[in-house]
Design an enzyme around this catalytic site. Structure first.
Site, short mmCIF file in Angstrom:
data_model
loop_
_atom_site.label_atom_id
_atom_site.label_comp_id
_atom_site.label_asym_id
_atom_site.label_seq_id
_atom_site.Cartn_x
_atom_site.Cartn_y
_atom_site.Cartn_z
N PRO A 18 -20.27 7.43 5.79
CG PRO A 18 -22.55 8.26 6.61
CD PRO A 18 -20.76 8.18 6.91
CG ASN A 19 -22.92 9.29 0.97
OD1 ASN A 19 -23.66 8.58 0.33
ND2 ASN A 19 -23.32 10.28 1.56
NE ARG A 26 -19.83 11.99 -1.86
CZ ARG A 26 -19.56 12.26 -0.68
NH1 ARG A 26 -18.58 11.34 0.05
NH2 ARG A 26 -20.11 13.12 -0.08
CE1 TYR A 31 -15.61 15.02 -0.52
CE2 TYR A 31 -17.40 14.36 -2.13
CZ TYR A 31 -16.87 15.22 -0.87
OH TYR A 31 -17.94 15.89 0.00
CG ASN A 83 -13.61 11.09 5.52
OD1 ASN A 83 -14.45 11.80 5.93
ND2 ASN A 83 -13.13 11.37 4.24
CB ALA A 86 -22.43 14.42 5.68
CG HIS A 89 -20.60 18.53 8.40
ND1 HIS A 89 -19.20 19.26 8.65
CD2 HIS A 89 -20.40 17.84 7.13
CE1 HIS A 89 -18.62 18.89 7.56
NE2 HIS A 89 -19.30 18.34 6.83
CG ASP A 96 -21.70 12.04 23.13
OD1 ASP A 96 -21.03 13.23 23.30
OD2 ASP A 96 -22.81 11.87 23.46
CD GLU A 107 -13.23 15.51 12.06
OE1 GLU A 107 -13.89 15.14 13.04
OE2 GLU A 107 -13.57 16.77 11.27
CG HIS A 109 -12.96 16.27 6.58
ND1 HIS A 109 -13.90 15.48 6.63
CD2 HIS A 109 -12.69 16.65 7.95
CE1 HIS A 109 -14.49 15.61 7.88
NE2 HIS A 109 -13.62 16.26 8.74
CG LEU A 110 -10.81 12.37 0.83
CD1 LEU A 110 -12.12 11.54 0.31
CD2 LEU A 110 -9.69 11.50 0.12
NE ARG A 116 -17.08 20.75 -0.34
CZ ARG A 116 -17.39 19.44 -0.67
NH1 ARG A 116 -16.75 18.60 0.40
NH2 ARG A 116 -18.45 19.15 -1.10
NE ARG A 120 -19.73 20.12 1.64
CZ ARG A 120 -20.41 19.17 1.45
NH1 ARG A 120 -20.14 18.08 2.57
NH2 ARG A 120 -21.51 18.84 0.66
C1 DQA Z 1 -15.66 14.78 3.40
C2 DQA Z 1 -16.41 16.28 3.69
C3 DQA Z 1 -17.80 16.10 4.03
O1 DQA Z 1 -18.36 17.52 4.18
C4 DQA Z 1 -18.49 15.45 3.20
O2 DQA Z 1 -19.69 15.24 3.64
C5 DQA Z 1 -18.00 13.91 2.77
C6 DQA Z 1 -16.85 13.79 2.65
C7 DQA Z 1 -14.19 14.80 2.78
O3 DQA Z 1 -13.84 13.77 2.75
O4 DQA Z 1 -14.11 16.01 2.39
O5 DQA Z 1 -18.53 13.04 2.74
O6 DQA Z 1 -15.80 14.12 4.73
#
Ligand code: DQA
Length: 160
Positions: A18-19, A26, A31, A83, A86, A89, A96, A107, A109-110, A116, A120
């Site tokens: 998401p996002n 964003r 990011y 990635n 959110a 978390h 699962d 996994e 994360h940018l 943070r 997170r």
């Molecule tokens: C993220 C970190 C997450 O906490 C956040 O909700 C994201 C981006 C990152 O790539 O740093 O959407 O996964």
């Protein structure tokens, strides 16, 4: 893409939750300024000539991510750079799913999720992954793919 990937033997998936379809727009201070499309192009430029086919997928929906990952497993995906956004978390569903996948997941994360907000710093999905990269921007996807690629090669993990 998946057919082309199968022809070269190894195909890896790069999956954003998401996002993360709005990268570049964003919160660029956190990011980065590069779009998801530009990151895809970068990764393609590096990996395609090396015989690794990539498939990209982004969804804002938890269930769609699970559907994609399960289908990718059935299509012989060799590994996933994921990635989860959110969902990292909050999603026992995704955790699962990862546990049940036959292929390794890294996994990504940018941002550095440990530097943070407190919420997170906890990842539900990382314990179900092979490894994690956090805080290195778009390079994290590339490094995750490098690790997955080496893992598929005999002796590859030990290469300098
Ligand atoms: C993220 C970190 C997450 O906490 C956040 O909700 C994201 C981006 C990152 O790539 O740093 O959407 O996964």
């Amino acid at each position: 893409m998946a057919e082309a990937a199968a022809a070269v033997g190894l195909w890896l998936a790069v999956v954003n939750g998401p996002n993360l379809g709005r990268l570049g727009r964003r919160e660029p201070g956190i990011y980065g300024t590069e779009s998801w499309e530009a990151i895809q192009a970068r990764l393609e430029r590096w990996w395609r000539p090396r015989g690794v086919a990539l498939e990209f997928f982004q969804s804002n929906h938890e269930g769609r991510l699970v559907d994609y990952l399960e289908a990718a497993a059935d299509r012989g995906c060799g590994g996933v750079a994921l990635n989860p956004g959110a969902l990292t978390h909050q999603s026992y569903v995704l955790a699962d799913c990862l546990r049940a996948l036959p292929m390794p997941v890294v996994e990504v994360h940018l941002s550095n999720i440990f530097a943070r907000e407190d919420f997170r710093a906890r990842s539900l999905t990382a314990p179900a992954a092979w490894g994690q990269v956090s805080g290195l921007g778009w390079l994290g996807y590339h490094l995750a793919l490098e690790a997955l690629w080496r893992r598929q090669r005999p002796g590859g993990e030990a290469e300098a």
